[in-house]
Design an enzyme around this catalytic site. Sequence first.
Site, PDB file in Angstrom:
ATOM      1  N   ASP A 136       0.840  -1.213  -0.032  1.00 11.40           N
ATOM      2  CA  ASP A 136      -0.119   0.031   0.013  1.00 11.40           C
ATOM      3  C   ASP A 136       0.853   1.367  -0.034  1.00 11.40           C
ATOM      4  OD1 ASP A 136      -2.926   0.965   1.724  1.00 11.40           O
ATOM      5  OD2 ASP A 136      -1.453   2.214   0.557  1.00 11.40           O
ATOM      6  N   ASP A 139      -3.401   2.411  -5.540  1.00  9.29           N
ATOM      7  CA  ASP A 139      -2.391   2.473  -4.745  1.00  9.29           C
ATOM      8  C   ASP A 139      -1.995   1.133  -4.042  1.00  9.29           C
ATOM      9  OD1 ASP A 139      -3.795   2.638  -2.282  1.00  9.29           O
ATOM     10  OD2 ASP A 139      -2.450   4.003  -1.391  1.00  9.29           O
ATOM     11  N   GLU A 140      -2.644   0.156  -4.305  1.00 13.79           N
ATOM     12  CA  GLU A 140      -2.559  -1.066  -3.478  1.00 13.79           C
ATOM     13  C   GLU A 140      -2.348  -2.323  -4.621  1.00 13.79           C
ATOM     14  OE1 GLU A 140      -5.510  -2.173  -0.635  1.00 13.79           O
ATOM     15  OE2 GLU A 140      -5.370   0.142  -0.207  1.00 13.79           O
TER      16      GLU A 140
HETATM   17  N1  DCP Z   1      -8.107   8.964  -1.777  1.00 14.66           N
HETATM   18  C1  DCP Z   1      -9.343  10.041  -2.039  1.00 14.66           C
HETATM   19  N2  DCP Z   1     -10.373  10.088  -1.277  1.00 14.66           N
HETATM   20  C2  DCP Z   1     -10.304   9.314   0.005  1.00 14.66           C
HETATM   21  C3  DCP Z   1      -9.362   8.441   0.277  1.00 14.66           C
HETATM   22  C4  DCP Z   1      -8.438   8.077  -0.867  1.00 14.66           C
HETATM   23  O1  DCP Z   1      -9.281  10.654  -2.983  1.00 14.66           O
HETATM   24  N3  DCP Z   1     -11.580   9.565   0.665  1.00 14.66           N
HETATM   25  C5  DCP Z   1      -6.964   8.885  -2.501  1.00 14.66           C
HETATM   26  C6  DCP Z   1      -6.038   9.629  -2.152  1.00 14.66           C
HETATM   27  C7  DCP Z   1      -4.895   8.623  -1.438  1.00 14.66           C
HETATM   28  C8  DCP Z   1      -5.216   7.341  -2.433  1.00 14.66           C
HETATM   29  O2  DCP Z   1      -6.836   7.387  -2.757  1.00 14.66           O
HETATM   30  O3  DCP Z   1      -3.642   9.032  -1.730  1.00 14.66           O
HETATM   31  C9  DCP Z   1      -4.911   6.002  -1.651  1.00 14.66           C
HETATM   32  O4  DCP Z   1      -5.798   5.944  -0.277  1.00 14.66           O
HETATM   33  P1  DCP Z   1      -5.236   5.237   1.023  1.00 14.66           P
HETATM   34  O5  DCP Z   1      -6.410   5.307   1.757  1.00 14.66           O
HETATM   35  O6  DCP Z   1      -4.395   4.284   0.625  1.00 14.66           O
HETATM   36  O7  DCP Z   1      -4.547   6.888   1.965  1.00 14.66           O
HETATM   37  P2  DCP Z   1      -3.305   7.181   1.299  1.00 14.66           P
HETATM   38  O8  DCP Z   1      -2.216   6.398   0.497  1.00 14.66           O
HETATM   39  O9  DCP Z   1      -3.235   8.692   1.212  1.00 14.66           O
HETATM   40  O10 DCP Z   1      -2.592   7.269   2.642  1.00 14.66           O
HETATM   41  P3  DCP Z   1      -1.951   6.066   3.666  1.00 14.66           P
HETATM   42  O11 DCP Z   1      -0.418   6.423   3.959  1.00 14.66           O
HETATM   43  O12 DCP Z   1      -2.700   5.983   4.773  1.00 14.66           O
HETATM   44  O13 DCP Z   1      -2.008   4.749   2.964  1.00 14.66           O
HETATM   45 CA    CA Z   2      -2.047   4.336   0.401  1.00 14.38          CA
HETATM   46 CA    CA Z   3      -4.609   2.186  -0.210  1.00 10.73          CA
END
Ligand code: DCP
Ligand code: CA
Ligand code: CA
Length: 367
Positions: free
Chosen positions: A10, A110-111
């Site tokens: 992730d 992203d996963e």
């Molecule tokens: N995303 C979005 N709106 C949301 C949740 C996520 O647009 N409500 C998008 C932005 C994030 C991406 O999806 O960068 C991936 O979501 P993740 O939940 O994996 O969160 P992050 O990668 O940002 O943070 P983490 O380090 O907690 O994985």
């Molecule tokens: Ca992420």
């Molecule tokens: Ca994710």
Amino acid sequence: MQARVIMLVDLDYFFAQCEERRNPALKDKPVVVGVYSGRTEDSGAVSTANYVARKYGVKSGIPLYLAKKRLEGTEAVFLPVDDEFYEQISDKIMQALRGYADAFEQVGIDEAYLDVTQKVHGSFEAAKALAQKIKDDVKNQLNITFSVGVGPNKLVAKIASDSQKPDGLTIVKPEEVERFLSPLPVNRLIGVGRKTSAKMGELGIKTIGDLARYDVQRLVEIFGKNLGVYFHNAANGVDNEPVQETGEAESISRISTLKENTRDLALILEKTGQLIEDIQKELLQRRISYKQVGIIAIMTDLSVRSRSQTLETPTRDIAVLRKTVRELFEKFLGESELEIRRVGVKISHFVKEEAKQKQLTSFFRNT
Ligand code: DCP
Ligand code: CA
Ligand code: CA
């Protein structure tokens, strides 16, 4: 059967990390990436924020004005979502990750799950070294960090990856699964949202361990057969879902012989109608949508012809499938003189249900 070794990768604070990579000067500042709805200057929601900004209570989903307020007096940088740029980076990383796996499955932007059982000969020690090597390679080559969970199945790998962020590496061996899961709150399981966890709370089920020990019959009575059994298995760390490529390589198709050789559209559609019903069943079971529809015609001279069409948006609507198949055959009959002996329908370019994060972003953007 040999125990599996599954990884879930992730990418850390993904959209914001991409922005940091584009502009390294951002690195030590709070970075917030948001979808600006355009109504007023600050209306819209936070897509994600880097870990500097998260210390101030800024996270995905909160309104931008609130993020601004929480970051007042800091050097915070606010940026609009740039999907295309993130997708380019994501594609490169996914391509690199694929090379380390026996089987690979991307989930959202992203996963990804990697089945590395063969690669590490079933050893979790070797898996740890491999995970560290992948992290180092991706960091060196693409300058992106991620968190990784390693477990005996997808469920455990996913929860493991969430337990240490950013830049985490968490290994849960088969014999450690129970100890790892049992103290965690039930809402860490996929499918246990706010409502369900409230309902479980009323039953005295707070942790995954509580759920694992709860009578499965009672769970079935309360949540229905499918969910009840799923909750019981999940809480016990049981998950047999394979890691499966959902990309272009995969397709579902059905072929069948016509009652008689023909060029009659009605007869052809009667047959393809049955094939479509069959395909639809599998589609719903596997919870996927598709972007491409194809037809296959085997002619009386046994030559095989095919035609396909790419849809504008992924779908699993049976009406769309029927309509597209009809159009393809109408066109095909206009182009060919021979009679048809066998007909087939094929769908491909699959999109999994979970791959909706990105669509969520586009949705916000269009409102
Ligand atoms: N995303 C979005 N709106 C949301 C949740 C996520 O647009 N409500 C998008 C932005 C994030 C991406 O999806 O960068 C991936 O979501 P993740 O939940 O994996 O969160 P992050 O990668 O940002 O943070 P983490 O380090 O907690 O994985
Ligand atoms: Ca992420
Ligand atoms: Ca994710």
